[in-house]
Design a protein around this motif. Structure first.
Motif, PDB file in Angstrom:
ATOM      1  N   ILE A  34       0.862  -1.184   0.000  1.00 35.57           N
ATOM      2  CA  ILE A  34       0.000   0.000   0.000  1.00 35.57           C
ATOM      3  C   ILE A  34       0.899   1.234   0.000  1.00 35.57           C
ATOM      4  O   ILE A  34       1.814   1.346   0.813  1.00 35.57           O
ATOM      5  CB  ILE A  34      -0.908   0.030   1.261  1.00 35.57           C
ATOM      6  CG1 ILE A  34      -1.718  -1.275   1.375  1.00 35.57           C
ATOM      7  CG2 ILE A  34      -1.816   1.259   1.243  1.00 35.57           C
ATOM      8  CD1 ILE A  34      -2.723  -1.515   0.271  1.00 35.57           C
ATOM      9  N   PHE A  87       0.351  -1.876  -5.008  1.00 37.05           N
ATOM     10  CA  PHE A  87       1.392  -2.428  -5.894  1.00 37.05           C
ATOM     11  C   PHE A  87       1.698  -3.837  -5.402  1.00 37.05           C
ATOM     12  O   PHE A  87       1.225  -4.255  -4.345  1.00 37.05           O
ATOM     13  CB  PHE A  87       2.643  -1.537  -5.882  1.00 37.05           C
ATOM     14  CG  PHE A  87       3.272  -1.358  -4.527  1.00 37.05           C
ATOM     15  CD1 PHE A  87       2.871  -0.320  -3.695  1.00 37.05           C
ATOM     16  CD2 PHE A  87       4.249  -2.229  -4.067  1.00 37.05           C
ATOM     17  CE1 PHE A  87       3.440  -0.151  -2.435  1.00 37.05           C
ATOM     18  CE2 PHE A  87       4.823  -2.065  -2.814  1.00 37.05           C
ATOM     19  CZ  PHE A  87       4.417  -1.028  -1.999  1.00 37.05           C
ATOM     20  N   GLU A 138      11.697   0.675   4.606  1.00 40.10           N
ATOM     21  CA  GLU A 138      10.347   1.127   4.946  1.00 40.10           C
ATOM     22  C   GLU A 138       9.770   0.147   5.968  1.00 40.10           C
ATOM     23  O   GLU A 138       9.366  -0.968   5.614  1.00 40.10           O
ATOM     24  CB  GLU A 138       9.435   1.169   3.709  1.00 40.10           C
ATOM     25  CG  GLU A 138       9.841   2.217   2.673  1.00 40.10           C
ATOM     26  CD  GLU A 138       8.798   2.419   1.585  1.00 40.10           C
ATOM     27  OE1 GLU A 138       7.794   1.666   1.562  1.00 40.10           O
ATOM     28  OE2 GLU A 138       8.983   3.329   0.752  1.00 40.10           O
ATOM     29  N   GLU A 157       7.040  -1.502   8.116  1.00 37.08           N
ATOM     30  CA  GLU A 157       5.591  -1.587   7.890  1.00 37.08           C
ATOM     31  C   GLU A 157       4.940  -2.695   8.722  1.00 37.08           C
ATOM     32  O   GLU A 157       5.564  -3.716   9.005  1.00 37.08           O
ATOM     33  CB  GLU A 157       5.307  -1.847   6.398  1.00 37.08           C
ATOM     34  CG  GLU A 157       5.971  -0.799   5.523  1.00 37.08           C
ATOM     35  CD  GLU A 157       5.412  -0.688   4.124  1.00 37.08           C
ATOM     36  OE1 GLU A 157       4.405  -1.358   3.811  1.00 37.08           O
ATOM     37  OE2 GLU A 157       6.001   0.083   3.340  1.00 37.08           O
ATOM     38  N   ASP A 169       9.593  -2.985   3.544  1.00 33.09           N
ATOM     39  CA  ASP A 169       9.301  -2.799   2.112  1.00 33.09           C
ATOM     40  C   ASP A 169      10.480  -2.051   1.480  1.00 33.09           C
ATOM     41  O   ASP A 169      10.408  -0.854   1.196  1.00 33.09           O
ATOM     42  CB  ASP A 169       7.976  -2.036   1.956  1.00 33.09           C
ATOM     43  CG  ASP A 169       7.674  -1.676   0.517  1.00 33.09           C
ATOM     44  OD1 ASP A 169       8.207  -2.344  -0.395  1.00 33.09           O
ATOM     45  OD2 ASP A 169       6.894  -0.718   0.304  1.00 33.09           O
ATOM     46  N   LYS A 189      10.682  -1.991  -6.228  1.00 35.08           N
ATOM     47  CA  LYS A 189      10.324  -2.735  -5.024  1.00 35.08           C
ATOM     48  C   LYS A 189      10.428  -4.247  -5.204  1.00 35.08           C
ATOM     49  O   LYS A 189      10.068  -5.005  -4.310  1.00 35.08           O
ATOM     50  CB  LYS A 189       8.891  -2.358  -4.593  1.00 35.08           C
ATOM     51  CG  LYS A 189       8.789  -0.910  -4.080  1.00 35.08           C
ATOM     52  CD  LYS A 189       7.345  -0.532  -3.807  1.00 35.08           C
ATOM     53  CE  LYS A 189       7.210   0.864  -3.189  1.00 35.08           C
ATOM     54  NZ  LYS A 189       7.614   0.939  -1.774  1.00 35.08           N
ATOM     55  N   THR A 216       4.224   2.734   4.932  1.00 36.67           N
ATOM     56  CA  THR A 216       5.265   3.123   5.893  1.00 36.67           C
ATOM     57  C   THR A 216       5.032   4.531   6.405  1.00 36.67           C
ATOM     58  O   THR A 216       4.547   5.391   5.656  1.00 36.67           O
ATOM     59  CB  THR A 216       6.668   2.993   5.241  1.00 36.67           C
ATOM     60  OG1 THR A 216       7.665   2.926   6.268  1.00 36.67           O
ATOM     61  CG2 THR A 216       6.975   4.166   4.316  1.00 36.67           C
TER      62      THR A 216
HETATM   63 ZN    ZN Z   1       6.022   0.692   1.528  1.00 29.82          ZN
END
Ligand code: ZN
Length: 207
Positions: free
Chosen positions: A12, A34, A60, A62, A91, A108, A175
């Protein structure tokens, strides 16, 4: 050890206002989603490898939601019941490639870009989770699930209206502010109190 075997990993984007602001982005009206490939998964203690094609790889921290039961076109109550547990997720993102590509799949999607662990915890309340990110022992991120723009059941309801969510599927819920670059030799940690600490060393070209 990787504690989840998701058929899909859904990320997200921009779910905390302070993080959207630090990157100069507006908040979205519906969740930005994504995918990260399951081949990006590593467990706690495994090494994050920085690809040489990127000049800026960022962590990131999360809150990861693991789906417990198959759900499709859920209402909010069904969405809440589909939560199987929580796990720490990092992430990992090539910030430079994310900007030039527009699409986020490359930025990513590298191998080792989805550390997850240390294990899946159930029985926690989605309203009162906390997420903390540290690099080399220094706290860089701290937020509460209450700071999310789209709360966890809303995310599951939204996603289940698009695609069937299967047991084991992983949602990285976005994040908070404070993301930053990783360098060779760093140790990056993601903690959710009540879940545990995900810790990963970083290897790559020295910068
Ligand atoms: Zn993220």
């Amino acid at each position: 050890m990787i504690p989840v075997r998701p058929s899909k990993i859904i990320g997200i984007g921009r779910n905390y206002a302070a993080h959207a602001k630090e990157l100069g982005n507006e908040m979205p009206e519906v969740p930005i989603i994504f995918f990260k490939p399951p081949t990006a998964l590593i467990g706690s203690g495994d090494t994050i490898c920085l690809p040489s094609v990127s000049q800026r790889v960022e962590f990131e921290a999360e809150i990861g939601v693991v789906i417990g039961s198959r759900v499709r076109e859920a209402n909010l109550e069904e969405a809440e019941r589909a939560i199987g547990g929580y796990v720490c997720v990092n992430d990992v993102t090539c910030r430079d490639l994310q900007k030039v590509d527009g699409q986020w799949g490359r930025a990513k999607g590298f191998d080792t870009f989805c550390p997850v662990g240390p294990s899946v915890a159930s029985g926690l309340d989605w309203r009162s989770l906390e997420i903390i990110g540290r690099v080399n022992g220094t706290e860089r991120q701290r937020a509460r699930s209450g700071d999310m723009h789209f709360p966890i059941p809303d995310l599951i309801r939204f996603l289940s209206g698009i695609m069937t969510l299967e047991p084991g599927d992983l949602i990285a819920t976005g994040t908070p502010a404070g993301t930053g670059p990783l360098a060779d030799g760093d140790i990056v940690e993601v903690e959710i109190p009540g879940v545990g600490i995900l810790s990963n060393p970083v290897r790559g070209v020295a910068r």
